[in-house]
Design a protein around this motif. Structure first.
Motif, short mmCIF file in Angstrom:
data_model
loop_
_atom_site.label_atom_id
_atom_site.label_comp_id
_atom_site.label_asym_id
_atom_site.label_seq_id
_atom_site.Cartn_x
_atom_site.Cartn_y
_atom_site.Cartn_z
N LEU A 1 27.13 60.83 45.17
CA LEU A 1 28.56 60.58 45.06
C LEU A 1 28.98 60.40 43.60
O LEU A 1 30.11 60.77 43.22
CB LEU A 1 28.96 59.33 45.85
N VAL B 1 28.72 64.05 41.82
CA VAL B 1 29.72 65.04 42.22
C VAL B 1 31.02 64.87 41.44
O VAL B 1 31.84 65.80 41.36
CB VAL B 1 29.99 64.95 43.75
N LEU B 2 31.23 63.70 40.84
CA LEU B 2 32.44 63.45 40.06
C LEU B 2 32.37 64.06 38.66
O LEU B 2 33.39 64.15 37.98
CB LEU B 2 32.68 61.94 39.93
N GLY C 1 30.08 68.84 40.07
CA GLY C 1 30.89 68.86 41.28
C GLY C 1 31.86 70.03 41.28
O GLY C 1 32.41 70.40 40.25
N GLN D 1 35.36 71.66 42.49
CA GLN D 1 36.70 71.20 42.85
C GLN D 1 37.39 72.22 43.74
O GLN D 1 37.43 73.40 43.45
CB GLN D 1 37.54 70.97 41.59
N ARG E 1 37.33 66.91 43.87
CA ARG E 1 36.00 67.26 43.40
C ARG E 1 34.99 66.59 44.34
O ARG E 1 34.49 65.51 44.09
CB ARG E 1 35.81 66.77 41.96
N SER E 2 34.70 67.27 45.45
CA SER E 2 33.93 66.64 46.53
C SER E 2 32.69 67.42 46.94
O SER E 2 32.02 67.01 47.89
CB SER E 2 34.84 66.48 47.77
N TRP E 3 32.36 68.50 46.26
CA TRP E 3 31.30 69.38 46.74
C TRP E 3 30.31 69.74 45.64
O TRP E 3 30.64 69.77 44.46
CB TRP E 3 31.88 70.68 47.29
N PHE E 4 29.08 70.02 46.07
CA PHE E 4 28.09 70.71 45.27
C PHE E 4 27.95 72.11 45.84
O PHE E 4 28.08 72.30 47.06
CB PHE E 4 26.72 70.02 45.33
N GLN F 1 28.96 68.77 50.91
CA GLN F 1 29.81 67.61 50.60
C GLN F 1 28.97 66.33 50.72
O GLN F 1 28.61 65.91 51.83
CB GLN F 1 31.01 67.56 51.56
N SER G 1 29.70 63.24 50.50
CA SER G 1 30.30 62.12 51.23
C SER G 1 29.93 62.16 52.71
O SER G 1 29.85 61.11 53.36
CB SER G 1 31.82 62.14 51.09
N GLN H 1 37.25 61.03 44.27
CA GLN H 1 37.14 62.49 44.37
C GLN H 1 38.50 63.19 44.34
O GLN H 1 38.56 64.25 43.66
CB GLN H 1 36.34 62.86 45.61
#
Length: 213
Positions: free
Chosen positions: A83, A86-87, A92, A94, A99-102, A110, A112, A157
């Motif tokens: 977490l 990813v920021l 991360g 977007q 911005r929540s994914w790799f 995701q 999260s 995110q």
């Protein structure tokens, strides 16, 4: 083999998932036809992911709870680090302002979603070591800290929906642990104060985004 309670819970989950797939199809027919010329585009994709989820659920049911509890802490730490990572711009991905994914291209993961599983396992292990919630500071401060940490990182995110699902899951678990209602009043007051802080800080965040962009 599943016992009676497990079979009932599984059936309830399956019914909810099927209803969810139908709702997705019902609410997206017009848009799916306009964009992809296929009324069932989003519903079919949701159904595929539901089938994958059923398979993962079945595989997960084969995992020993004893072994799972032994790795709950390390799993939680890994997901928390994810977490944070990813920021970071460049790591991360977007999408739609979050911005929540790799991932690369259309292949995205995701963190999260994994964090929600990790915190449920970790808090469940914490509560299972206590037959009943007896003292707020001793038994609930730690889970509250974990929830606040995860919720804060997810909001950065931002992904408010995932954060709310995570918080509600832990609340239900604490209720199941026979926690006194007075404890929920305390936590609720803290939550309201935090939400008030977010609302009050919204104009500042909007102004900062305007200045820097």
């Amino acid at each position: 083999m599943f016992n009676k309670k497990s079979r009932r819970l599984t059936i309830e989950i399956l019914i909810l998932v099927v209803i969810g797939v139908i709702m997705v199809g019902s609410s997206s027919r017009v848009w799916a036809h306009a964009k992809f010329n296929d009324f069932m585009y989003f519903m079919s994709r949701q159904a595929v992911f539901a089938l994958i989820g059923f398979f993962v659920m079945w595989m997960s049911s084969k995992i020993s709870l004893t072994k799972l509890r032994g790795h709950a802490k390390i799993f939680f730490i890994i997901c928390t680090v994810a977490l944070l990572l990813v920021l970071i711009p460049g790591l991360g991905v977007q999408r739609n302002g979050s911005r929540s994914w790799f991932g690369v291209g259309s292949f995205l993961i995701q963190p999260s979603e994994f964090f929600k599983i990790a915190i449920i396992l970790y808090v469940a292990d914490h509560l299972a070591k206590r037959y009943r919630i007896k003292k707020f500071k001793k038994d609930l401060i730690f889970p509250c800290f974990l929830v606040a940490l995860g919720f804060g990182l997810i909001l950065l995110q931002p992904d408010f929906g995932s954060g709310i699902v995570m918080v509600c899951s832990i609340v239900v678990m604490v209720l199941a642990a026979d926690s006194p209602i007075s404890y929920f009043v305390r936590v609720g007051m803290l939550g309201i104060a935090g939400l008030g802080g977010l609302i009050l800080s919204a104009p500042y965040r909007l102004f900062s985004a305007f200045i820097y962009n």
